[in-house]
Write a protein that holds these residues in place. Sequence first.
Motif, PDB file in Angstrom:
ATOM      1  N   PHE A 104       0.833  -1.192   0.000  1.00  0.00           N
ATOM      2  CA  PHE A 104       0.000   0.000   0.000  1.00  0.00           C
ATOM      3  C   PHE A 104       0.873   1.249   0.000  1.00  0.00           C
ATOM      4  CE2 PHE A 104      -1.989   3.435   2.408  1.00  0.00           C
ATOM      5  CZ  PHE A 104      -3.128   3.661   1.657  1.00  0.00           C
ATOM      6  N   CYS A 105       1.875   1.259   0.843  1.00  0.00           N
ATOM      7  CA  CYS A 105       2.767   2.414   0.931  1.00  0.00           C
ATOM      8  C   CYS A 105       3.466   2.669  -0.398  1.00  0.00           C
ATOM      9  CB  CYS A 105       3.785   2.206   2.042  1.00  0.00           C
ATOM     10  SG  CYS A 105       4.859   3.627   2.291  1.00  0.00           S
ATOM     11  N   THR A 106       3.940   1.628  -1.020  1.00  0.00           N
ATOM     12  CA  THR A 106       4.602   1.769  -2.321  1.00  0.00           C
ATOM     13  C   THR A 106       3.637   2.327  -3.349  1.00  0.00           C
ATOM     14  OG1 THR A 106       6.130  -0.022  -1.824  1.00  0.00           O
ATOM     15  CG2 THR A 106       5.801   0.523  -4.151  1.00  0.00           C
ATOM     16  N   ARG A 107       2.415   1.814  -3.354  1.00  0.00           N
ATOM     17  CA  ARG A 107       1.409   2.285  -4.312  1.00  0.00           C
ATOM     18  C   ARG A 107       1.096   3.762  -4.083  1.00  0.00           C
ATOM     19  NH1 ARG A 107      -3.038  -0.492  -6.966  1.00  0.00           N
ATOM     20  NH2 ARG A 107      -1.316  -1.862  -7.436  1.00  0.00           N
ATOM     21  N   VAL A 108       0.929   4.173  -2.840  1.00  0.00           N
ATOM     22  CA  VAL A 108       0.627   5.573  -2.544  1.00  0.00           C
ATOM     23  C   VAL A 108       1.794   6.461  -2.960  1.00  0.00           C
ATOM     24  CG1 VAL A 108       0.241   7.238  -0.682  1.00  0.00           C
ATOM     25  CG2 VAL A 108      -1.036   5.098  -0.718  1.00  0.00           C
TER      26      VAL A 108
END
Length: 74
Positions: free
Chosen positions: A27-31
């Motif tokens: 999720f962090c990478t995507r954001v």
Amino acid sequence: MTVGDLDVPGSPAGRAYGRFLADNPRFCTRVQQRVASYWACYHGGEFPRLADYPGHRLITAMRAALTQDSDLRT
């Protein structure tokens, strides 16, 4: 708890966001990717450097919260 405390080592906000990111690395990478893309499409003129864009500053602070606490690193 406020986002303003995010960059304070050991703060409740820092620990909460750090825990969330430790549990959700994809999720962090995507954001982070979306923040960069949105900046490039819509705000590059207003913020010539990605590092100055508020969304990037927020995700950078969130990642720093993850690395500040060795209990959160996986």
